[in-house]
Design a protein around this motif. Structure first.
Motif, PDB file in Angstrom:
ATOM      1  N   ALA A   1       0.854  -1.190   0.000  1.00 50.25           N
ATOM      2  CA  ALA A   1       0.000   0.000   0.000  1.00 50.25           C
ATOM      3  C   ALA A   1       0.889   1.239   0.000  1.00 50.25           C
ATOM      4  N   ALA A   2       0.528   2.226  -0.816  1.00 49.61           N
ATOM      5  CA  ALA A   2       1.327   3.448  -0.917  1.00 49.61           C
ATOM      6  C   ALA A   2       0.403   4.657  -0.957  1.00 49.61           C
ATOM      7  N   MET A   3       0.863   5.748  -0.358  1.00 46.49           N
ATOM      8  CA  MET A   3       0.116   6.989  -0.341  1.00 46.49           C
ATOM      9  C   MET A   3       1.080   8.132  -0.587  1.00 46.49           C
ATOM     10  N   ASP A   4       0.663   9.113  -1.377  1.00 46.94           N
ATOM     11  CA  ASP A   4       1.441  10.351  -1.472  1.00 46.94           C
ATOM     12  C   ASP A   4       0.481  11.527  -1.427  1.00 46.94           C
ATOM     13  N   ALA A   5       0.955  12.630  -0.875  1.00 47.38           N
ATOM     14  CA  ALA A   5       0.132  13.826  -0.727  1.00 47.38           C
ATOM     15  C   ALA A   5       1.001  15.051  -0.956  1.00 47.38           C
ATOM     16  N   GLN A   6       0.402  16.071  -1.570  1.00 49.54           N
ATOM     17  CA  GLN A   6       1.113  17.318  -1.822  1.00 49.54           C
ATOM     18  C   GLN A   6       0.215  18.497  -1.448  1.00 49.54           C
ATOM     19  N   TYR A   7       0.746  19.352  -0.578  1.00 56.91           N
ATOM     20  CA  TYR A   7       0.060  20.602  -0.230  1.00 56.91           C
ATOM     21  C   TYR A   7       0.770  21.758  -0.920  1.00 56.91           C
TER      22      TYR A   7
END
Length: 667
Positions: free
Chosen positions: A588-594
């Motif tokens: 499982a992988a997650m990426d986030a950008q603000y």
């Protein structure tokens, strides 16, 4: 549909395959050798070592490169479901990406001029320049040269590197390294389905034969119907009440061949993409399916690299390229679309030599020559025929460079480099670079960097004349001067922290200007300065939960007005997490950008937003299949990117929630 140029390039690639395959035997491939591991090296430190070649044109530990370096691996690309190079770049400290729904544009450390064609970043494919010869355009969307599945790693070298590479190595050098044929050891077939009627397929073959030939051949095709979009700026009965229906389509095909044996290596690739323009840009008829662009790029290179001894090496590369652009812009319902045509063709030669001198010095020298023998730009109405502009040019550029690495003391290294370039039109450009790298312990690295880079005016900026554009043949190069301090600390347990503080001063920026008599022309019109801080945390234990977290604080201002530049966020946060799901074999992988808010050309604001993507990757299911599923913009955040002049919109809305599912068969 494929153009004549694409079919010619395809024939060329097929011929390349046959020539390469004729060197092979029919015997079973020899498995690649396993890398040797120094038993004295701490395993946790080994896992954090990243080898790059773009920093000094030779393999180095990233900690020894005179830059703040990022490396994205093939495993990260697969596990996070990155679709394009733009997806990769927006996860890196200091980088962001914006889009006008035709092209994607790179922002680096608070600087991104909408519509600059990514000309202030040098994009390499296995060390070969991909920026073409008319706009210096670097593709990072679906039109990028190779399929993302074929990438072994992406090396990102921040800061000016004109001391090695010349023009365009302004804010960064990005080197995409493709997989060897041995990594496939047979055939791969990939199929995918995604939102907005998108379907794609890839077929690849790779092998290392017993005679030492490593061969990879791959083809990719994709077709997307695209979204139906609403633009309130066109919300009127005569413009379909602001609805763009069925005009956001995209189709592309790619071919890649690489072959290597002994000291020789060869690569050839071609890509063609057709994209519909749903935005009504440049005063075209809104919701008219005839408005579209077709881009093509073909590259080929032959490289010879020889280690002359344990302390010296020599390499030379012959390369060629062809770029085509065919824009069709519908301005009248009763006439054929206006045609905007560009063709660039070039050949080049590079020479590099390196030698270790004694025990404390390593010298690298080189030369580069490029002949842009065809630079053609034209704009016309086909019926009734009206020619608005036609430019037929050629140009040459030459450069020589030298870089010396001197060990001043056991923990202190000095890098000193300079390059001299000559361009038709404006003459000489000099690019120096200095760096001090201090490594008091294997776990601690401090870098002090200073450099100067340039970007030469491109053919379009110098000579293009068309409706809305006029030429300016007096353009001079723009320059950037940088100062940067970097600290990296390996804590142990697979944990590393980093910090970078930088200051950039940009002068004689080439910018479009609005003039009552000439709507657009390019001039050396602006100077800016920027300051910033980047903080990073990386956890990479080789098992369990892993990830990265970064924070960027930056301010980029026009020096004359002290106002923040358009499309320049003041703060960014990027996060990536990856973890195996126990007992399933699934990752499982997650990426986030603000990204904080950004000023627009019209003086408005594109609001702050956070994008989150989630992916599941199941490798070798049933022994032969890789399965993956990714949801992009999981929370359906509404956001938009600022665009340049020429659009009725000030901000172009981007995609909401979407998905992609994929399967890869290995045999």
């Amino acid at each position: 549909m494929p153009s004549l140029q694409l079919r010619s390039a395809s024939v060329f690639l097929i011929a390349s395959v046959l020539i390469s395959a004729s060197l092979a035997t029919a015997q079973q491939p020899t498995p690649p050798p396993k890398p040797a591991i120094d038993s004295l090296m701490d395993l946790e430190q080994l896992m954090n070592i990243e080898i790059v070649v773009a920093g000094s044109k030779r393999a180095q530990d990233s900690r020894d490169v005179a830059s703040f370096v990022s490396v994205v691996s093939a495993a990260e690309i697969r596990e996070h479901g990155y679709r394009t190079l733009a997806d990769v770049l927006r996860t890196l400290p200091g980088f962001y990406v914006s889009s006008d729904r035709n092209y994607s544009y790179i922002g680096v450390r608070g600087f991104s001029r909408p519509g600059d064609w990514n000309s202030r970043v040098l994009l390499l494919l296995n060390g070969v320049r991909t920026n073409e010869s008319l706009y210096d355009l670097a593709y990072i969307g679906e039109e990028f040269s190779v399929d993302m599945d074929l990438i072994d790693r992406v090396e990102v070298i921040r800061g000016p590197s004109s001391a090695l590479y010349g023009s365009n190595a302004y804010f960064a050098v990005i080197n995409v390294v493709t997989r060897a044929g041995s990594s496939l050891a047979g055939t791969e077939i990939t199929t995918s389905a995604a939102s907005f009627g998108t379907y794609a397929g890839r077929a690849s073959f790779g092998r290392t034969f017993t005679n030492g030939l490593d061969l990879l051949v791959s083809g990719t095709y994709s077709d997307a119907k695209g979204r139906d979009l609403f633009y309130p700026e066109y919300d009127a009965p005569l413009t379909n009440n602001g609805l763009a229906n069925g005009v956001d389509h995209e189709e592309f095909h790619k071919l890649l061949v690489t072959a290597s044996k002994g000291d020789f290596s060869f690569q050839a690739n071609t890509v063609s993409r057709e994209k519909g323009l749903p935005t009504g840009a440049y005063a075209t008829i809104f919701n008219d399916g005839r408005t579209r662009t077709t881009d093509g790029l073909s590259l080929a290179s032959l490289t010879y690299h020889r280690a002359l001894s344990n302390s010296a090496s020599f390499s030379t590369r012959l390369h060629a390229g062809r770029y085509t652009y065919d824009g069709e812009y519908a301005y009248y319902t009763d006439q054929l679309p206006n045609k905007d045509i560009s063709v660039g063709e070039w050949v080049g030669l590079e020479l590099d030599a390196a030698r270790k001198i004694g025990t404390r010095q390593f010298l690298t020298v080189g030369a580069e020559f490029r002949d842009n023998f065809k630079q053609f730009l034209t704009n016309y109405d086909p019926e009734p025929y009206v020619l608005y502009s036609e430019t037929r040019n050629s140009s040459m550029r030459e450069g020589v460079f030298a870089q010396d690495e001197i060990k001043l003391a056991d923990p202190l290294m000095l890098y000193a480099g300079v390059r001299l370039d000559h361009y038709d039109g404006f003459g000489l450009a000099t690019s120096p670079r200095l760096a001090l790298i201090y490594t008091p312990t294997p776990a601690t690295t401090l870098k002090l960097l200073a450099g100067r880079a340039f970007r030469a005016p491109n053919e379009f900026e110098l000579y293009s004349v068309s409706p809305g554009y006029t030429s300016n043949r007096t353009l001079e190069p723009e320059h950037i001067e940088t100062l940067e301090l970097i600290a990296q600390q390996f804590i142990g347990g697979g944990v590393q922290i980093s910090a970078s503080a930088f200051r950039n001063r940009l002068t004689d920026l080439i910018e479009p200007s609005v003039d009552p008599a000439n709507p657009y022309f390019y001039g050396n019109l602006a100077s800016t300065h920027s300051r910033g801080l980047e903080l990073g945390l990386e956890v990479n234990r080789g098992h369990g939960l892993e990830g990265q977290l970064s924070y960027s604080l930056q301010r980029t201002e026009d020096r004359a007005t002290s106002t923040t530049l358009t499309n320049s966020p003041g703060q960014m946060v990027q996060a990536q997490l990856r973890s195996p799901i126990p007992g399933t074999g699934v990752i499982a992988a997650m990426d986030a950008q603000y990204m904080s808010d950004r000023r627009t050309v019209a003086g408005n604001v594109a609001g702050a937003h956070t994008l989150t993507n989630f992916s599941l990757f199941a490798p070798r299911t049933l022994g032969r299949f890789d399965l993956s599923a990714t949801v992009y913009n999981v929370f359906g955040i509404r956001y938009g990117d600022p665009v340049r002049e020429g659009f009725a919109q000030d901000v172009i809305a981007q995609d909401g929630r979407s998905f992609r599912v994929r399967t890869t068969l290995h045999y």
